[in-house]
Design a protein around this motif. Structure first.
Motif, PDB file in Angstrom:
ATOM      1  N   GLY A  97     -53.225 -15.611  27.677  1.00 26.95           N
ATOM      2  CA  GLY A  97     -51.920 -15.991  28.235  1.00 26.95           C
ATOM      3  C   GLY A  97     -50.819 -15.052  27.781  1.00 26.95           C
ATOM      4  N   GLY A  98     -49.613 -15.597  27.717  1.00 23.92           N
ATOM      5  CA  GLY A  98     -48.500 -14.842  27.168  1.00 23.92           C
ATOM      6  C   GLY A  98     -47.727 -13.996  28.154  1.00 23.92           C
ATOM      7  N   VAL A  99     -48.178 -13.906  29.399  1.00 23.27           N
ATOM      8  CA  VAL A  99     -47.386 -13.183  30.398  1.00 23.27           C
ATOM      9  C   VAL A  99     -46.654 -14.244  31.216  1.00 23.27           C
ATOM     10  CG1 VAL A  99     -47.368 -11.437  32.228  1.00 23.27           C
ATOM     11  CG2 VAL A  99     -49.057 -11.286  30.404  1.00 23.27           C
ATOM     12  N   PHE A 100     -47.345 -14.844  32.169  1.00 23.76           N
ATOM     13  CA  PHE A 100     -46.764 -15.987  32.891  1.00 23.76           C
ATOM     14  C   PHE A 100     -47.615 -17.230  32.733  1.00 23.76           C
ATOM     15  CE2 PHE A 100     -44.941 -12.429  35.259  1.00 23.76           C
ATOM     16  CZ  PHE A 100     -43.610 -12.784  35.158  1.00 23.76           C
ATOM     17  N   GLY A 101     -48.900 -17.032  32.496  1.00 19.82           N
ATOM     18  CA  GLY A 101     -49.831 -18.164  32.498  1.00 19.82           C
ATOM     19  C   GLY A 101     -49.945 -18.824  31.137  1.00 19.82           C
ATOM     20  N   GLY A 102     -50.030 -20.148  31.157  1.00 18.84           N
ATOM     21  CA  GLY A 102     -50.272 -20.901  29.930  1.00 18.84           C
ATOM     22  C   GLY A 102     -51.772 -21.084  29.699  1.00 18.84           C
ATOM     23  N   VAL A 103     -52.113 -22.054  28.868  1.00 12.47           N
ATOM     24  CA  VAL A 103     -53.511 -22.273  28.477  1.00 12.47           C
ATOM     25  C   VAL A 103     -54.393 -22.655  29.668  1.00 12.47           C
ATOM     26  CG1 VAL A 103     -55.062 -23.677  27.052  1.00 12.47           C
ATOM     27  CG2 VAL A 103     -52.934 -22.812  26.087  1.00 12.47           C
ATOM     28  N   ALA A 104     -53.912 -23.534  30.530  1.00 14.26           N
ATOM     29  CA  ALA A 104     -54.737 -23.970  31.667  1.00 14.26           C
ATOM     30  C   ALA A 104     -55.105 -22.780  32.553  1.00 14.26           C
ATOM     31  CB  ALA A 104     -53.993 -25.029  32.490  1.00 14.26           C
ATOM     32  N   TYR A 105     -54.124 -21.952  32.845  1.00 11.07           N
ATOM     33  CA  TYR A 105     -54.340 -20.776  33.696  1.00 11.07           C
ATOM     34  C   TYR A 105     -55.291 -19.789  33.022  1.00 11.07           C
ATOM     35  CZ  TYR A 105     -53.153 -16.605  36.469  1.00 11.07           C
ATOM     36  OH  TYR A 105     -53.202 -15.484  37.265  1.00 11.07           O
ATOM     37  N   SER A 106     -55.051 -19.506  31.742  1.00 10.31           N
ATOM     38  CA  SER A 106     -55.909 -18.563  31.013  1.00 10.31           C
ATOM     39  C   SER A 106     -57.347 -19.062  30.962  1.00 10.31           C
ATOM     40  CB  SER A 106     -55.391 -18.361  29.584  1.00 10.31           C
ATOM     41  OG  SER A 106     -54.145 -17.719  29.622  1.00 10.31           O
ATOM     42  N   ALA A 107     -57.506 -20.360  30.732  1.00  9.86           N
ATOM     43  CA  ALA A 107     -58.851 -20.943  30.656  1.00  9.86           C
ATOM     44  C   ALA A 107     -59.558 -20.848  32.004  1.00  9.86           C
ATOM     45  CB  ALA A 107     -58.764 -22.398  30.197  1.00  9.86           C
ATOM     46  N   ALA A 108     -58.828 -21.120  33.083  1.00  9.79           N
ATOM     47  CA  ALA A 108     -59.435 -21.057  34.423  1.00  9.79           C
ATOM     48  C   ALA A 108     -59.791 -19.617  34.792  1.00  9.79           C
ATOM     49  CB  ALA A 108     -58.477 -21.650  35.458  1.00  9.79           C
ATOM     50  N   LYS A 109     -58.909 -18.680  34.465  1.00 14.06           N
ATOM     51  CA  LYS A 109     -59.175 -17.276  34.788  1.00 14.06           C
ATOM     52  C   LYS A 109     -60.306 -16.721  33.917  1.00 14.06           C
ATOM     53  CE  LYS A 109     -56.425 -16.542  38.215  1.00 14.06           C
ATOM     54  NZ  LYS A 109     -57.011 -16.309  39.550  1.00 14.06           N
ATOM     55  N   ALA A 110     -60.449 -17.231  32.701  1.00  8.89           N
ATOM     56  CA  ALA A 110     -61.576 -16.841  31.847  1.00  8.89           C
ATOM     57  C   ALA A 110     -62.880 -17.423  32.402  1.00  8.89           C
ATOM     58  CB  ALA A 110     -61.345 -17.313  30.414  1.00  8.89           C
ATOM     59  N   ALA A 111     -62.809 -18.624  32.953  1.00  8.15           N
ATOM     60  CA  ALA A 111     -63.994 -19.225  33.589  1.00  8.15           C
ATOM     61  C   ALA A 111     -64.496 -18.328  34.722  1.00  8.15           C
ATOM     62  CB  ALA A 111     -63.661 -20.618  34.114  1.00  8.15           C
TER      63      ALA A 111
END
Length: 253
Positions: free
Chosen positions: A151-165
């Protein structure tokens, strides 16, 4: 065999300034016929018309909610009769969320995963068998630098987790479909100037973000679209299970 007798599906490509629409244009310029699937049927049809006129390929725009299996089924059924076989799939449809983890609701978490992960499953599961049967396919997932750097750009934990999936999805599917002539890769863009980031890319905030990018600018949709089109070429058959970073050097690992 040539791309001119195949269709590339790009999901979520309705938005005028998005990576999806730019990718659809770039694929069409390379000779692909295009199918745009978007929640907003009007913008999907608008994009398809624009692409057909500019590139002289077959292009179709279909309203589709990727999170809904029945909607995906009917969109692809409409495509079956009206376009050449699917040779490429770009899983571009996605939503972001900046909500901090301590504030994110279960409902929001599920929505982020529904679009980014389940949506990609729904459509990939439906088109992959045909690709495997025909012995040719190119699947590209639009992940994010957020998945890599946390994360750390625009996405929080949910977004980072989904994109990592999506990265795990890419790698495992690449192993499974490789023997059938199907490659599966992921692209992880950093800061790209689109409608999603538009508002944040102003004034001081923009200077602050760009200061951390070695090439000295934010990304353009063409930077990502060109790479996706390269990964979809027939000649790019020995690259699979890879994640390509398009971030101007803001995250080097």
């Amino acid at each position: 065999m040539s791309v001119s007798d195949k269709t590339a599906i790009v999901t979520g490509a309705g938005s005028k300034r998005g990576i999806g629409r730019a990718t659809a244009h770039t694929l069409a310029a390379a000779g692909w016929n295009i199918a745009i699937l978007d929640l907003d049927e009007g913008s999907a049809k608008d994009a398809a018309q624009e692409i057909a006129e500019q590139h002289g390929v077959q292009a179709v725009g279909i309203g589709c909610d990727v999170t809904d299996e029945a909607s995906v089924e009917s969109a692809l059924a409409a495509l079956d009769g009206s376009a050449p076989p699917v040779g490429a799939l770009v899983n571009n449809a996605g939503i972001t969320s900046p909500t901090p983890f301590l504030e994110v609701s279960g409902e929001e978490w599920d929505r982020i995963f529904a679009v980014n992960v389940r949506g990609a499953y729904n459509i990939t599961r439906r088109v992959a068998p045909g690709m495997a049967e025909r012995g040719f396919g190119r699947i590209v997932f639009l992940s994010s630098v957020s998945a890599e750097r946390g994360g750390g750009v625009f996405g929080g934990v949910a977004y980072s987790a989904a994109k990592a999936a999506q990265l795990g999805f890419t790698r495992a599917l690449a192993r499974e479909l490789g023997p059938n002539g199907v490659t599966v890769n992921a692209v992880a863009p950093g800061l790209i100037d689109t409608d999603i980031t538009g508002g944040a890319l102003e004034g001081e905030r923009k200077q602050e973000l760009v200061a951390g990018i070695p090439v000295g600018r934010n990304g353009r949709v063409a930077d990502v679209a060109d790479l996706i089109t390269y990964l979809c070429r027939e000649e790019t058959g020995y690259i699979t299970g890879a994640t390509y970073d398009v971030n101007g050097g803001s995250h080097i690992h």
